[in-house]
Scaffold this active site. Structure first.
Site, PDB file in Angstrom:
ATOM      1  CG  LEU A  18       9.100   3.300   4.874  1.00 53.86           C
ATOM      2  CD1 LEU A  18       7.930   3.286   3.955  1.00 53.86           C
ATOM      3  CD2 LEU A  18       8.859   2.175   6.141  1.00 53.86           C
ATOM      4  CG  ASP A  19      14.045  -1.560   4.830  1.00 51.60           C
ATOM      5  OD1 ASP A  19      13.988  -2.299   3.700  1.00 51.60           O
ATOM      6  OD2 ASP A  19      13.741  -2.227   6.116  1.00 51.60           O
ATOM      7  CG  MET A  20      16.515   0.040  -1.619  1.00 53.65           C
ATOM      8  SD  MET A  20      18.167  -0.087  -2.330  1.00 53.65           S
ATOM      9  CE  MET A  20      18.471  -1.881  -1.870  1.00 53.65           C
ATOM     10  CB  THR A  60      10.212  -1.503   4.083  1.00 51.50           C
ATOM     11  OG1 THR A  60      10.789  -2.372   4.661  1.00 51.50           O
ATOM     12  CG2 THR A  60       8.797  -1.306   4.476  1.00 51.50           C
TER      13      THR A  60
END
Length: 250
Positions: free
Chosen positions: A108-110, A112
């Site tokens: 998961l990106d930072m 999200t």
């Protein structure tokens, strides 16, 4: 012919035993803290038959770790890698109290938030991230604009991204509030920043993104920043084919 025993490199043996990352394992090996059958080995690529060879770290036997499966509610601002030159917080910090080395299943990106599975079972992780199995991930997204029905229809049909067209998605308009549309979107792929890129492809952008479900596993009342073990029922439903094979072998 008898089946061949699986061989693993020494660094992988240490990592898969739940002792630490492969980077940490290499540092232990270089520091002469690891022995195989009583002899110091300083090559992380040394092949080991874990069923026959005796591996020790600081004189203590290295044993296969029990399989652990956790569900973490990742907060915003946390990265999913173990180390970061910028010193940003990591999801690894949130599962230290699990008492074993775990890795995230996917990313998961930072910015999200939401559900992230962490485990030391590499086969399970590969099964969940393999696009052939089409494990669904469901997100709630706050978009920067009021989206038209035509824009939402494009998301449902699949949009063209730089790495090719996406599969059709299940998209529901949750509500429109002020200048924003809130969507629930379910995809069966795991491309980098996929939901954000899909929304950008229809002329908007995501302001907030939360992953609320992975396959049948939902966020429910799990507090943000906390984790819990996956239940046996959740594991069975995530990998039904694997559990069926286990019953056949029994």
């Amino acid at each position: 012919m008898p089946p061949q025993r699986p061989l693993k490199t020494l660094e992988r043996v240490l990592s898969k035993a739940g002792l630490g990352s492969r980077t940490e394992a290499r540092s232990w090996i270089a520091a002469r803290r690891v022995r195989v059958n009583g002899k110091v080995v300083q090559s992380p690529d040394h092949w080991v038959d874990f069923e026959r060879d005796r591996v020790t770290l600081d004189g203590q036997p290295v044993r296969s770790a029990r399989k652990v499966y956790l569900l973490l509610y990742k907060p915003k601002g946390y990265i999913t890698t173990n180390t970061d030159p910028e010193g940003r917080p990591s999801v690894y910090d949130l599962v230290k109290d699990a008492g074993i080395w775990l890795v995230p299943v996917g990313r998961l990106d930072m910015d999200t938030t939401g559900l992230l599975i962490m485990t030391n079972d590499t086969q399970f992780a590969e099964r969940l991230t393999n696009p052939d199995y089409k494990i669904a991930k469901t997100y709630q997204a706050k978009c920067a604009d009021l989206l038209s029905d035509q824009q939402i229809a494009r998301l449902r049909a699949g949009v063209e991204l730089s790495d090719g067209p996406t599969r059709p998605a299940v998209v529901e308009r949750l509500r429109d509030s002020g200048r924003y549309t809130h969507l629930e979107i379910t995809i069966s792929e795991g491309r980098n920043r996929q939901v954000r890129r899909m929304v950008e492809a229809i002329g908007s952008r995501v302001l907030k993104l939360v992953r609320i479900a992975i396959g049948p596993v939902r966020i429910a009342d799990l507090p943000i920043g906390r984790w819990r073990p996956l239940t046996e029922e959740e594991l069975r439903r995530l990998t039904p084919d694997r559990h069926n094979r286990s019953r056949v072998r029994k």
